[in-house]
Design an enzyme around this catalytic site. Sequence first.
Site, mmCIF file in Angstrom:
data_model
loop_
_atom_site.group_PDB
_atom_site.id
_atom_site.type_symbol
_atom_site.label_atom_id
_atom_site.label_comp_id
_atom_site.label_asym_id
_atom_site.label_seq_id
_atom_site.Cartn_x
_atom_site.Cartn_y
_atom_site.Cartn_z
ATOM 1 N N LYS A 55 8.749 53.522 -43.162
ATOM 2 C CA LYS A 55 8.917 54.838 -42.541
ATOM 3 C C LYS A 55 7.561 55.403 -42.158
ATOM 4 C CE LYS A 55 13.278 55.742 -44.821
ATOM 5 N NZ LYS A 55 13.974 56.201 -46.015
ATOM 6 N N GLN A 99 12.989 59.994 -50.986
ATOM 7 C CA GLN A 99 13.653 58.687 -51.021
ATOM 8 C C GLN A 99 14.658 58.625 -52.183
ATOM 9 O OE1 GLN A 99 13.190 56.125 -48.697
ATOM 10 N NE2 GLN A 99 14.915 55.206 -49.773
ATOM 11 N N ASP A 122 16.826 64.165 -43.221
ATOM 12 C CA ASP A 122 17.895 63.264 -43.647
ATOM 13 C C ASP A 122 19.271 63.868 -43.352
ATOM 14 O OD1 ASP A 122 17.337 60.740 -44.601
ATOM 15 O OD2 ASP A 122 16.778 61.424 -46.611
#
Length: 300
Positions: A55, A99, A122
């Site tokens: 990422k 994460q 997200d």
Amino acid sequence: MSEARIIDGKALAARVQEKVAKAVAELKKRHGLTPGLAVVLVGDDPASQVYVRNKGRRTVEAGMRSFEYKLPADASERELLDRIAKLNANPDVHGILVQLPLPRQIRTSAVIDAIDPEKDVDGFHVVNAGRLMTGRKGLVPCTPKGCILLIKQVRKTLEGLQAVVIGRSNIVGKPLAHLLLAENCTVTIAHSRTRDLPEVTRRADILVAAVGRPEMVRGDWIKPGAVVIDVGINRVKGEDGSPKLVGDVAFAEAHKVASAITPVPGGVGPMTIAMLLVNTVQAACRQKRVPVPKVLKDYV
Ligand code: NAD
């Protein structure tokens, strides 16, 4: 019947990434805005470390700023919430991603709740989930958003099609069902308690598997000509004993029945990071009150 077309997620993700880079260059030039993404990793789970590294790399390749924070596996919930509060207040950070999965001592819901919904790239915050459900603009979870783009590679309009999503997680199944509904599909969500699953999946013009069970969906579960999107990522032992990745769909069987199918790897996986980059640009534009560059119009 001829064999299914393979929908190449890697190639599509690369095209999206190029467009993101163009959009970022335009934002810098016109508005002096460099979108920034912060990724927070707690602990040292090897798979999570790989995801976080990828990422960060892609973010920088697209011309954006990447901020990485690592907390030890025994970090407290308070420590993580303090880090998030600082990132919420930092004007150079437009997107925040923590994460998952998190260590047991930290409540995932408390962490998601703490992220500013405008920086929630997200799309897991209840505000963004609510926006998606009520048809308002917001930040949409990356994997489902990528699935829709993959389907649109082979079906221009989804109106009136029967869509079946196997899996009801907040990360994939549920948001994807809402996106398909917004595309005017007739949507069924199947899950671990669904009765006679093959009978349900055989109705699908669009079948999405997001379960986490290697090759569960067999060829005879699929309606001839259906579009099959395989979200599953399962690590199994190959014939020679070495590890390999397979999806939730028995690919060789499905390939003979479907009209189009995503492979694993190289299907949904690469799209997830591409959509994260898009979401970061979208979040930055919204925070700075500037329009999203036109080059990204198909993705926001
Ligand atoms: P999850 O474990 O949260 O949810 C799995 C869902 O599958 C549940 O809703 C459950 O009801 C359903 N299920 C379980 N067993 C079933 C059965 N026998 N029949 C029907 N339904 C059943 O998982 P998730 O986070 O939604 O992820 C699903 C899969 O997708 C995993 O393999 C994961 O690794 C993968 N994934 C891939 C990406 C990507 O970028 N490609 C992103 C997220 C998840």
